[in-house]
Write a protein that holds these residues in place. Structure first.
Motif, short mmCIF file in Angstrom:
data_model
loop_
_atom_site.label_atom_id
_atom_site.label_comp_id
_atom_site.label_asym_id
_atom_site.label_seq_id
_atom_site.Cartn_x
_atom_site.Cartn_y
_atom_site.Cartn_z
N ILE A 197 51.08 17.62 48.82
CA ILE A 197 49.97 16.67 48.97
C ILE A 197 50.48 15.34 49.51
N GLU A 198 51.56 14.84 48.93
CA GLU A 198 52.08 13.54 49.38
C GLU A 198 52.63 13.63 50.79
N MET A 199 53.28 14.73 51.14
CA MET A 199 53.79 14.88 52.49
C MET A 199 52.65 14.94 53.50
N LEU A 205 41.54 14.22 51.45
CA LEU A 205 42.19 15.05 52.47
C LEU A 205 41.21 15.45 53.57
N LEU A 206 40.02 15.85 53.18
CA LEU A 206 39.03 16.27 54.18
C LEU A 206 38.60 15.10 55.06
N GLN A 207 38.42 13.92 54.46
CA GLN A 207 38.04 12.74 55.24
C GLN A 207 39.13 12.34 56.24
N ASN A 208 40.35 12.70 55.92
CA ASN A 208 41.46 12.38 56.81
C ASN A 208 41.88 13.58 57.65
N ASN A 209 41.00 14.56 57.73
CA ASN A 209 41.22 15.74 58.58
C ASN A 209 42.51 16.49 58.23
N CYS A 244 51.24 10.36 39.04
CA CYS A 244 50.87 9.46 40.14
C CYS A 244 51.04 10.18 41.47
N VAL A 245 50.09 9.98 42.36
CA VAL A 245 50.14 10.61 43.68
C VAL A 245 49.88 9.54 44.74
N SER A 246 50.79 9.40 45.69
CA SER A 246 50.55 8.50 46.81
C SER A 246 49.81 9.27 47.89
N LEU A 247 48.84 8.60 48.49
CA LEU A 247 48.06 9.19 49.58
C LEU A 247 48.17 8.26 50.78
N GLY A 248 49.19 8.48 51.59
CA GLY A 248 49.49 7.53 52.64
C GLY A 248 50.02 6.25 52.02
N ARG A 249 49.81 5.13 52.71
CA ARG A 249 50.32 3.85 52.22
C ARG A 249 49.25 3.00 51.54
#
Length: 390
Positions: free
Chosen positions: A148-150, A187-191, A312-317
């Motif tokens: 997910i983070e990658m 994830l879906l919003q960011n394709n 904790c999960v990072s989703l981009g920056r």
């Protein structure tokens, strides 16, 4: 003679154990062994793979002055003889106590897929092999935290590329409904395409064939599907599980050799809530340092106590997800998302380095963690396989 304590591996657990032990045992010789001279922030490998740049930290800069650092490749562990062997040295090196914190450098193998970010070596190879701006379609096998983070990190820095996240299991099943829905929406919003509960029939470097015979081609396929510990542990004769993790007792000692303690991804405490990750490696390293100090001073040992607080999960920056959990790691229906999720995630990442530095500079033990009984009751298992190396 001074008791000799050797620590194999200079990750989160190894460095913390070395510094914490040195403060308590001035009378001991403490040696930290690592193949690399640089500390690798494993929790940032997805950032490194996406940007190609990293902040380099020397291991020596994180250690107390009286901790001896030996840069060497460990080739063999001989716990029956209380010695280790290193590359380039014909003589065995003796120890009185051994702390194994070798982490997990090996992944679950997937046929014909060599790319991964599961270890420092794999991440470096990925960066050397590809020009990042030439990857237009990235396939990631494994829908856990690493995958997910990658996926989200790559998409943030390379927004015009296509990213597919592929998993044989249900996506985000370890999260609460709120957490799962948030991740899916982001994830879906960011394709970023999610292909979960999808079984792979075969793979090669650029194509995946699924059991329904559908195929998808990629510029690059990354294996983020799981971890294994070093094969050295099984080869040494320790009792290990299928992931090469050493079975330990509640004090984090090897079941086979009581003068060997194990922390982080290398350790497996049966019937416990513990899982691989920095979140467990740091407290395990700290606990082992305290126990060896007690052992040498002929004091009573204490079992390892730990409970989770959240993940904790990072989703981009710019976005993130904080999933609060019960002590046994089961999710609560309470999350923090968006900008504040990203801020908290980054603070957690920074706290790991901060903890290592504070354990170095402060004269007292600094690192602390939420404590509780990590052992949980499970349904009886009819069969169990323990591998004994030869």
């Amino acid at each position: 003679m001074k008791p000799k304590v050797f620590i194999l591996g200079a990750g989160y657990a190894g460095i913390l154990a070395a510094n914490r032990l040195e403060k308590q045992l001035k009378e001991a010789e403490i040696v930290l062994v690592s193949e690399s001279s640089e500390f690798k922030e494993r929790i940032r490998f997805h950032e490194l793979a996406s940007t190609g740049s990293e902040k380099k930290i020397k291991i020596k800069d994180l250690l107390r002055t009286k901790v001896n650092f030996l840069q060497a490749k460990i080739t063999k562990i001989k716990p029956k003889e209380n010695v280790i062997e290193i590359d380039g040295n014909p003589n065995s090196i003796a120890y009185d106590y051994l702390i194994i914190t070798l982490g997990s450098s090996q992944i679950h193998q997937i046929q014909n897929v060599t790319n991964s970010i599961q270890s420092n070596e794999a991440t470096s190879n990925f960066i050397k092999k590809y020009k990042q701006n030439e990857i237009q379609k990235l396939g990631i096998i494994g829908g856990g935290l690493t995958g997910i983070e990658m996926a989200s990190e790559w998409k943030y820095f390379h927004p015009n590329t296509s990213v597919f996240l592929i998993d044989k299991n249900e996506f985000a099943s370890s999260f609460s409904e709120k957490g799962k829905n948030y991740l899916k929406t982001y994830l879906l919003q960011n394709n970023i395409h999610i292909l979960d509960q999808t079984k792979i029939l075969s793979t090669n470097e650029n194509e995946i064939t699924f059991e329904d015979q559908n195929k998808i081609s990629f510029n690059c396929i990354l294996n983020c599907s799981g971890f294994k510990s070093s094969p050295l542990l099984k080869e040494a004769g320790f009792a290990t599980n299928s992931k090469n993790q050493i079975y330990v007792d509640p004090f984090l000692r090897s079941l086979s050799f009581p003068n060997v303690f194990v922390a982080g991804d290398s350790a497996f405490l049966e019937n416990s809530i513990l899982r691989m990750g920095c979140v467990t490696a740091l407290p395990m390293g700290a606990h082992i340092a305290d126990q060896i100090a007690n052992l040498i001073r002929e004091k009573k040992l204490s079992p390892f106590l730990f409970q989770f607080f959240g993940r904790c999960v990072s989703l981009g920056r710019k976005e993130g997800l904080i999933q609060f959990t019960y002590g046994d790691d089961k999710p609560k229906e309470w999350i923090i998302t968006g900008k504040w999720g990203a801020v908290i995630k980054e603070l957690v990442n920074q706290f790991t380095i901060f903890s290592l530095k504070m354990e170095k500079y402060l004269p007292f033990r600094f690192y602390f963690w939420p404590k509780g009984n990590p052992i949980q009751k499970k349904e009886p298992v009819l069969t169990k396989t323990i591998s004994i190396g030869t």
